[in-house]
Enzyme design. Structure first.
Site, mmCIF file in Angstrom:
data_model
loop_
_atom_site.group_PDB
_atom_site.id
_atom_site.type_symbol
_atom_site.label_atom_id
_atom_site.label_comp_id
_atom_site.label_asym_id
_atom_site.label_seq_id
_atom_site.Cartn_x
_atom_site.Cartn_y
_atom_site.Cartn_z
ATOM 1 N N PRO A 122 0.820 -1.212 0.000
ATOM 2 C CA PRO A 122 0.000 0.000 0.000
ATOM 3 C C PRO A 122 0.857 1.266 0.000
ATOM 4 C CG PRO A 122 0.116 -0.922 2.194
ATOM 5 C CD PRO A 122 0.874 -1.875 1.301
ATOM 6 N N CYS A 157 3.001 28.977 -16.051
ATOM 7 C CA CYS A 157 2.486 29.466 -17.328
ATOM 8 C C CYS A 157 1.889 28.351 -18.158
ATOM 9 C CB CYS A 157 3.606 30.178 -18.072
ATOM 10 S SG CYS A 157 4.123 31.611 -17.131
ATOM 11 N N GLU A 158 0.816 27.794 -17.691
ATOM 12 C CA GLU A 158 0.078 26.736 -18.400
ATOM 13 C C GLU A 158 -1.371 26.833 -17.960
ATOM 14 O OE1 GLU A 158 1.224 23.226 -19.597
ATOM 15 O OE2 GLU A 158 3.361 23.384 -19.135
HETATM 16 N N1 LLP Z 1 2.873 -1.466 -6.014
HETATM 17 C C1 LLP Z 1 3.212 -1.136 -7.269
HETATM 18 C C2 LLP Z 1 3.946 -2.124 -8.083
HETATM 19 C C3 LLP Z 1 2.881 0.123 -7.779
HETATM 20 O O1 LLP Z 1 3.218 0.432 -9.014
HETATM 21 C C4 LLP Z 1 2.173 1.046 -6.967
HETATM 22 C C5 LLP Z 1 1.793 2.358 -7.482
HETATM 23 C C6 LLP Z 1 1.861 0.671 -5.652
HETATM 24 C C7 LLP Z 1 2.221 -0.606 -5.206
HETATM 25 C C8 LLP Z 1 1.147 1.580 -4.688
HETATM 26 O O2 LLP Z 1 -0.118 1.908 -5.123
HETATM 27 P P1 LLP Z 1 -1.123 2.699 -4.152
HETATM 28 O O3 LLP Z 1 -1.401 1.812 -2.967
HETATM 29 O O4 LLP Z 1 -0.454 3.964 -3.731
HETATM 30 O O5 LLP Z 1 -2.307 2.965 -4.973
HETATM 31 N N2 LLP Z 1 0.583 9.034 -9.371
HETATM 32 C C9 LLP Z 1 -0.696 8.371 -9.304
HETATM 33 C C10 LLP Z 1 -0.602 6.992 -8.713
HETATM 34 C C11 LLP Z 1 0.394 6.084 -9.414
HETATM 35 C C12 LLP Z 1 0.551 4.753 -8.747
HETATM 36 C C13 LLP Z 1 1.729 4.017 -9.287
HETATM 37 N N3 LLP Z 1 1.957 2.741 -8.715
HETATM 38 C C14 LLP Z 1 -1.673 9.264 -8.556
HETATM 39 O O6 LLP Z 1 -1.294 10.361 -8.155
HETATM 40 O O7 LLP Z 1 -2.837 8.903 -8.389
#
Ligand code: LLP
Length: 421
Positions: free
Chosen positions: A274, A343-344
């Site tokens: 997580p 600036c976007e």
């Molecule tokens: N494990 C792997 C292999 C991952 O690629 C990710 C996130 C996680 C765990 C953790 O996921 P979470 O529990 O945080 O959902 N920038 C995007 C989110 C990208 C997530 C990338 N991978 C946003 O701001 O919503």
């Protein structure tokens, strides 16, 4: 639940008024609540207690060393996706046997560093990656433990940019390919295939896609075992959704209740990854109003934080609640866009919001920005990245000082010539 509460018209982070944080540390500022962070970690831990999982916090969500250190002290392992994240995990003393390494583009150098560190395992995303890991391990005379990341072709029903488990995505291996690769792995001298991994996406608010994916992986696991493969680990990835606005994600308990009956019979050590669930609602972005610009159809509240500080609204049209940290003098609300100085036209933190009448110097909090906020910040427009503070009860610790232009230019300054000299 989090510890950002409005008391008598004033927003607090634990026992500290956010306005005081803004005054002391300046804005833009990321402020985190330690209690919220720890309690979210504990929620997952206790929900899955029966299976005693290894919880590998996903560093990419928020990689501040103090946040990592807090979680490591609670017994968290780490999910890394780069050599840089390995260095961060090592810097705060996370035990290597609690580190798992995913990502589609691991370089030889990164693989070597992880092998030397003796991490728990690589989550392998492709055939050529498995061969490369075998080669690097042979050179170093090591055995690499691996899990194969399975792409179960399940739609996680989230934003398409953060969906990772369908066959259109670059991640993982299809089930038929995985069977072949497990067979190949058996023949590779420096590989020990010990697990299966999945991560189907992020900000997932329903348990259904997880159930579908686990069932598919359980079928694969049975086939693999029948074929004589010994699989000890099942890594369910991350992705648990949180409340930004009106989402209704399942609680950790309800989530565990739904998935544990499928996981338990697998007889594997469970790994979870997580990120957002632990840190998302533990942070806010504090920003000050610079100007209020009245337009024909709406007002623009121009603040000192921009898309370089928080890119989620621009990139995913993500919604973050925005509220003044002190109750406004006026009861009137105004329709406005809260925008940054970049600036976007995509530089906005919130669109079409009804906020109280604001003026220069008013301080706003952009909520639920603990995950993928500072972690995705940049120096676009040569802006210094924000400071970060960690609040614990009445205590405030500066966990990242504000960048200076010297920091920003450091890698370029050497040898630069001043025009005309
Ligand atoms: N494990 C792997 C292999 C991952 O690629 C990710 C996130 C996680 C765990 C953790 O996921 P979470 O529990 O945080 O959902 N920038 C995007 C989110 C990208 C997530 C990338 N991978 C946003 O701001 O919503």
């Amino acid at each position: 639940m989090d510890e950002f509460k409005v008391r008598q018209g004033e927003l607090f982070c634990e026992e500290v008024p956010v306005s005081r944080l803004a005054k002391t540390y300046g804005t833009p500022l990321y402020a985190y609540s330690r209690n919220t962070l720890i309690s979210h970690f504990e929620k997952i831990q206790s929900a899955f207690g029966e299976l005693s999982p290894l919880i590998c916090y996903s560093i990419k969500a928020n990689s501040n060393l103090s946040i990592l250190a807090e979680l490591a002290a609670q017994g968290a392992g780490m999910d890394i996706v780069s050599g840089g994240e390995l260095v961060r995990a090592q810097t705060v003393g996370v035990h290597a046997e609690r580190i798992v390494y995913a990502g589609v583009g691991k370089t030889r150098e990164e693989i070597a560093a992880a092998l030397k560190a003796e991490i728990l395992m690589f989550n392998v995303e492709s055939e050529p990656e498995l061969r490369r890991i075998n080669q690097v391990a042979a050179q170093l005379k090591r055995i690499a433990r691996v899990a194969l990341r399975i792409n179960p072709d399940v739609d996680a029903q989230t934003h398409h940019y953060i969906t990772t488990g369908t066959k259109e995505n670059k991640f993982g291996l299809s089930i038929p390919m995985a069977v072949g690769l497990f067979n190949e792995a058996k023949k590779l001298k420096h590989i020990q295939a010990v697990g299966v991994h999945m991560h189907i996406g992020s900000q997932i608010t329903s348990v259904t896609p997880y159930l579908q994916a686990i069932k598919r992986l359980a079928g694969l696991l049975a086939d693999l075992r029948n074929a004589g493969h010994k699989i000890d680990y099942f890594n369910m990835g991350g992705g648990l959704g949180i409340i930004y606005n009106e989402e209704k994600p399942q609680t950790a308990d309800a989530f565990a209740k739904a998935v544990v009956p499928l996981l338990k019979p697998l007889g594997c050590k469970l790994i979870l990854e997580p990120g957002r669930f632990i840190v998302g609602n533990a942070g806010i972005l504090v920003t000050s109003v610079q100007y209020v610009k009245r337009g024909h159809v709406k007002s623009f509240v121009i603040v000192d934080a921009g898309m370089n500080d928080l890119i989620r609204p621009s990139l995913y049209h993500a919604f973050h609640q925005i509220l003044p940290v002190k109750k406004s003098r006026s009861a009137r609300t105004v329709l406005c866009d809260v925008v940054g100085p970049i600036c976007e036209s995509s530089d906005f933190l919130g669109k079409d919001r009804h906020l109280p009448e604001l003026e220069e110097g008013d301080v706003l909090a952009v909520r639920s920005t603990g995950a993928y906020g500072m972690a995705m910040a940049s120096n676009y427009n040569s802006r210094c990245r924000a400071a970060e503070v960690l609040v614990s009860g009445p205590k405030v610790t500066l966990i990242r000082r504000r960048e200076t232009m010297e920091d920003v230019m450091a890698a370029e300054l050497k040898g630069v010539k001043k025009f005309g000299k």
